[in-house]
Motif scaffolding. Structure first.
Motif, PDB file in Angstrom:
ATOM      1  N   HIS A 147       6.774  15.116  -5.966  1.00 49.60           N
ATOM      2  CA  HIS A 147       7.553  15.805  -4.944  1.00 49.60           C
ATOM      3  C   HIS A 147       6.775  15.982  -3.646  1.00 49.60           C
ATOM      4  N   GLU A 148       7.513  16.257  -2.545  1.00 51.67           N
ATOM      5  CA  GLU A 148       6.882  16.740  -1.321  1.00 51.67           C
ATOM      6  C   GLU A 148       6.211  18.071  -1.636  1.00 51.67           C
ATOM      7  N   PRO A 149       5.239  18.446  -0.863  1.00 54.05           N
ATOM      8  CA  PRO A 149       4.747  17.777   0.354  1.00 54.05           C
ATOM      9  C   PRO A 149       3.646  16.755   0.104  1.00 54.05           C
ATOM     10  N   LEU A 150       3.356  16.490  -1.159  1.00 54.18           N
ATOM     11  CA  LEU A 150       2.309  15.510  -1.463  1.00 54.18           C
ATOM     12  C   LEU A 150       2.789  14.653  -2.624  1.00 54.18           C
ATOM     13  N   GLN A 151       3.006  13.373  -2.341  1.00 55.13           N
ATOM     14  CA  GLN A 151       3.549  12.480  -3.364  1.00 55.13           C
ATOM     15  C   GLN A 151       2.614  11.304  -3.586  1.00 55.13           C
ATOM     16  N   VAL A 152       2.606  10.812  -4.825  1.00 49.02           N
ATOM     17  CA  VAL A 152       1.904   9.570  -5.143  1.00 49.02           C
ATOM     18  C   VAL A 152       2.930   8.597  -5.691  1.00 49.02           C
ATOM     19  N   GLN A 153       3.010   7.432  -5.062  1.00 44.33           N
ATOM     20  CA  GLN A 153       3.933   6.395  -5.531  1.00 44.33           C
ATOM     21  C   GLN A 153       3.148   5.182  -5.974  1.00 44.33           C
ATOM     22  N   LEU A 154       3.268   4.856  -7.266  1.00 46.67           N
ATOM     23  CA  LEU A 154       2.597   3.668  -7.776  1.00 46.67           C
ATOM     24  C   LEU A 154       3.278   2.430  -7.203  1.00 46.67           C
ATOM     25  N   ARG A 155       2.481   1.412  -6.929  1.00 46.63           N
ATOM     26  CA  ARG A 155       2.995   0.141  -6.440  1.00 46.63           C
ATOM     27  C   ARG A 155       2.723  -0.919  -7.493  1.00 46.63           C
ATOM     28  N   ARG A 156       3.031  -2.155  -7.172  1.00 44.52           N
ATOM     29  CA  ARG A 156       2.698  -3.246  -8.082  1.00 44.52           C
ATOM     30  C   ARG A 156       1.191  -3.214  -8.387  1.00 44.52           C
ATOM     31  N   PRO A 157       0.819  -3.378  -9.655  1.00 45.60           N
ATOM     32  CA  PRO A 157      -0.616  -3.366  -9.979  1.00 45.60           C
ATOM     33  C   PRO A 157      -1.355  -4.446  -9.196  1.00 45.60           C
ATOM     34  N   VAL A 158      -2.549  -4.129  -8.729  1.00 51.47           N
ATOM     35  CA  VAL A 158      -3.322  -5.122  -7.976  1.00 51.47           C
ATOM     36  C   VAL A 158      -3.983  -6.100  -8.948  1.00 51.47           C
ATOM     37  N   ALA A 159      -4.213  -7.315  -8.480  1.00 51.63           N
ATOM     38  CA  ALA A 159      -4.798  -8.355  -9.337  1.00 51.63           C
ATOM     39  C   ALA A 159      -6.212  -7.962  -9.774  1.00 51.63           C
ATOM     40  N   GLN A 160      -6.511  -8.299 -11.010  1.00 53.38           N
ATOM     41  CA  GLN A 160      -7.814  -7.993 -11.590  1.00 53.38           C
ATOM     42  C   GLN A 160      -8.970  -8.502 -10.719  1.00 53.38           C
ATOM     43  N   ASN A 161      -8.801  -9.695 -10.147  1.00 55.65           N
ATOM     44  CA  ASN A 161      -9.905 -10.290  -9.382  1.00 55.65           C
ATOM     45  C   ASN A 161     -10.062  -9.689  -7.988  1.00 55.65           C
ATOM     46  N   GLU A 162      -9.229  -8.670  -7.670  1.00 46.93           N
ATOM     47  CA  GLU A 162      -9.404  -7.975  -6.391  1.00 46.93           C
ATOM     48  C   GLU A 162     -10.122  -6.650  -6.577  1.00 46.93           C
ATOM     49  N   ILE A 163     -10.463  -6.327  -7.839  1.00 50.22           N
ATOM     50  CA  ILE A 163     -11.046  -5.025  -8.150  1.00 50.22           C
ATOM     51  C   ILE A 163     -12.531  -5.157  -8.455  1.00 50.22           C
ATOM     52  N   ILE A 164     -13.337  -4.331  -7.800  1.00 53.43           N
ATOM     53  CA  ILE A 164     -14.765  -4.253  -8.086  1.00 53.43           C
ATOM     54  C   ILE A 164     -15.011  -3.002  -8.919  1.00 53.43           C
ATOM     55  N   ARG A 165     -15.839  -3.144  -9.971  1.00 54.96           N
ATOM     56  CA  ARG A 165     -16.160  -2.028 -10.850  1.00 54.96           C
ATOM     57  C   ARG A 165     -17.649  -1.736 -10.741  1.00 54.96           C
ATOM     58  N   THR A 166     -18.003  -0.476 -10.467  1.00 56.26           N
ATOM     59  CA  THR A 166     -19.414  -0.125 -10.282  1.00 56.26           C
ATOM     60  C   THR A 166     -19.713   1.255 -10.875  1.00 56.26           C
TER      61      THR A 166
END
Length: 192
Positions: A147-166
């Motif tokens: 809900h407002e006033p602060l919302q989080v909307q998930l989008r299409r998952p990003v591709a695995q090869n675009e993610i760096i893990r550290t």
DNA sequence: CGTTGGATCCGCT
DNA sequence: GCGGATCCAACGA
């Protein structure tokens, strides 16, 4: 159950963290203005992790993370700054995802208004910077993020090869755990 | 450039 | 009392 909660509940904290990469935060400020940012850097924390605020078990401070997924866990750090997390997992298990950085999508002027004198990458490339730009403080504790006033909307998952893990930033306990994730080739991260 | 120290609160021991 | 999931201004090179 909200859609956000439905999706984040069955996932491990790591999976929830990854799902939140690329998600959008929509903030409606008190004056009615609005900003949208895209999450580009996150860290996973849960009660089996010595670095997590939930490691010691449920307390007044961390109770949001023991509740349902898709709520805000907000805490003050070093007496000065606020940091914003999205709770994840099932009720009774303490876990959350620290939102470390995001890139502005719309409403840059509104973001800047809450960080006077700051321009460029420094606007939102750190957890407390982001919280300040979004005007997030203790009043949003446990807020339902569908809900407002602060919302989080998930989008299409990003591709695995675009993610760096550290390893995570700025912690003293369990510094070796690889629980930080960020989007490759995006400038708005707190640290490469 | 890189490094350092100060600001300043609250939950927990 | 202590110390932290941080930021930024002020230094020195």
């Amino acid at each position: 159950m909200s859609k956000l909660q439905t999706i984040l509940t069955p996932l491990t904290t790591e999976e929830a963290a990854i799902r939140l990469l690329g998600a959008e935060i929509i903030r409606t400020y008190d004056d009615g203005s609005r900003a949208v940012v895209r999450i580009v850097e996150v860290e996973a924390y849960d009660q089996n992790d010595p670095a997590s605020h939930t490691f010691i078990g449920p307390t007044m401070r961390n109770e949001a993370m023991f509740g349902p997924a898709g709520r805000a866990y907000v805490y003050r750090i070093y007496g000065i700054h606020w940091c914003f997390n999205v709770t994840a997992g099932r009720e009774g298990f303490g876990e959350g995802v620290l939102i470390r950085a995001a890139e502005p999508v719309t409403g840059v002027e509104a973001l800047q208004r809450h960080r006077p004198g700051v321009v460029g990458l420094n606007l939102t490339n750190g957890p407390a910077k982001l919280a300040q730009a979004l005007s997030i403080d203790g009043s949003l504790k446990q807020h339902n993020l569908q809900h407002e006033p602060l919302q989080v909307q998930l989008r299409r998952p990003v591709a695995q090869n675009e993610i760096i893990r550290t390893t995570r930033i700025g912690i003293t306990k369990a510094p070796e755990m690889l629980r930080r994730y960020y989007l490759k080739d995006f400038p708005y991260i707190s640290r490469a």
